[in-house]
Design a protein around this motif. Structure first.
Motif, PDB file in Angstrom:
ATOM      1  N   THR A   1     -15.130  -6.342  -0.098  1.00 26.33           N
ATOM      2  CA  THR A   1     -15.556  -5.978   1.255  1.00 26.33           C
ATOM      3  C   THR A   1     -16.057  -7.186   2.025  1.00 26.33           C
TER       4      THR A   1
ATOM      5  N   THR B   1      -9.308  -1.169  -0.848  1.00 28.79           N
ATOM      6  CA  THR B   1      -9.658   0.009  -1.646  1.00 28.79           C
ATOM      7  C   THR B   1      -8.647   0.306  -2.743  1.00 28.79           C
TER       8      THR B   1
ATOM      9  N   THR C   1      -4.147  -0.736   0.459  1.00 29.05           N
ATOM     10  CA  THR C   1      -4.962  -0.068   1.469  1.00 29.05           C
ATOM     11  C   THR C   1      -6.131  -0.938   1.918  1.00 29.05           C
TER      12      THR C   1
ATOM     13  N   ARG D   1      -9.379  -0.573   4.471  1.00 27.57           N
ATOM     14  CA  ARG D   1     -10.213   0.272   5.329  1.00 27.57           C
ATOM     15  C   ARG D   1     -10.912  -0.589   6.370  1.00 27.57           C
TER      16      ARG D   1
ATOM     17  N   VAL E   1     -13.797  -0.039   9.117  1.00 26.12           N
ATOM     18  CA  VAL E   1     -14.798   1.000   9.362  1.00 26.12           C
ATOM     19  C   VAL E   1     -15.792   0.590  10.448  1.00 26.12           C
TER      20      VAL E   1
ATOM     21  N   TYR F   1      -3.316  -0.335   6.865  1.00 22.74           N
ATOM     22  CA  TYR F   1      -4.628  -0.151   7.480  1.00 22.74           C
ATOM     23  C   TYR F   1      -4.978   1.311   7.658  1.00 22.74           C
ATOM     24  N   LYS F   2      -6.224   1.632   7.316  1.00 24.47           N
ATOM     25  CA  LYS F   2      -6.821   2.943   7.553  1.00 24.47           C
ATOM     26  C   LYS F   2      -8.060   2.679   8.408  1.00 24.47           C
TER      27      LYS F   2
ATOM     28  N   TYR G   1     -11.351   3.909  10.456  1.00 23.78           N
ATOM     29  CA  TYR G   1     -12.334   4.995  10.451  1.00 23.78           C
ATOM     30  C   TYR G   1     -13.415   4.724  11.484  1.00 23.78           C
TER      31      TYR G   1
ATOM     32  N   ASP H   1      -3.461   7.474  10.447  1.00 23.42           N
ATOM     33  CA  ASP H   1      -4.365   6.589   9.699  1.00 23.42           C
ATOM     34  C   ASP H   1      -5.538   6.108  10.550  1.00 23.42           C
TER      35      ASP H   1
ATOM     36  N   LEU I   1     -17.381   7.002   1.642  1.00 26.72           N
ATOM     37  CA  LEU I   1     -17.683   5.858   2.498  1.00 26.72           C
ATOM     38  C   LEU I   1     -19.187   5.615   2.566  1.00 26.72           C
TER      39      LEU I   1
END
Length: 160
Positions: free
Chosen positions: A10, A34, A38, A40, A42, A106-107, A109, A144, A158
């Motif tokens: 991270t 992740t 993937t 994330r 955020v 990419y996801k 959030y 996504d 999360l």
């Protein structure tokens, strides 16, 4: 909200001093690997203006600020990965330095604390609509891009 992050995978981009010194560049809370390909991305907010209420005029400004954070963060992550910004690259955990960014899935959030479920979709719809060109360029399916509350974030692990 206390996010669950692994320091080995991270990058807390919002806390990076070299990023904070860039005038006018806003970023998300963190970017995290992740597993597999993937990634994330955020962002967290304590609230969101109501697009149908008295805060109507604040809603487009809010959406624009979230978009700016997602776009800047993904751009900075990728320029760091190709060492165009070595000051940022040097802050990345080893897993991110050796990650194959060309394969990133990419996801995105947006976590809105204490937001009722029925209040999430107007934010989600507006973000997806306004980010459509960006999402297409980066080959990110709009599915996504997720706008979630604290309860959903907890289920997705999360947050604690």
């Amino acid at each position: 909200m206390a996010f669950v992050v692994d320091d080995d995978t991270t990058f807390e981009i919002e806390k990076a001093e070299c990023v904070n010194r860039m005038s006018g560049v806003k970023t998300v809370e963190f970017i995290s690997l992740t597993g597999g390909s993937t990634v994330r991305v955020v962002e967290a907010k304590t609230s969101a203006p109501n697009p149908k209420g008295a805060e109507l005029e604040k809603f487009p400004v809010y959406i624009k600020s979230i978009i700016e954070k997602f776009q800047n963060s993904i751009a900075l992550m990728n320029v760091a990965a190709i060492k165009r910004r070595e000051d940022i690259y040097d802050l990345l955990p080893l897993a991110m330095q050796t990650f194959h960014w060309e394969k990133a899935e990419y996801k995105l959030y947006l976590v809105i604390k204490n937001q009722r479920i029925e209040w999430l979709s107007p934010v989600s719809d507006a973000l997806k609509k306004e980010m459509k060109p960006f999402l297409k360029c980066w080959r990110i399916p709009d599915s996504d891009l997720k706008v979630i509350n604290e309860d959903i974030a907890r289920r997705l692990q999360l947050i604690d």
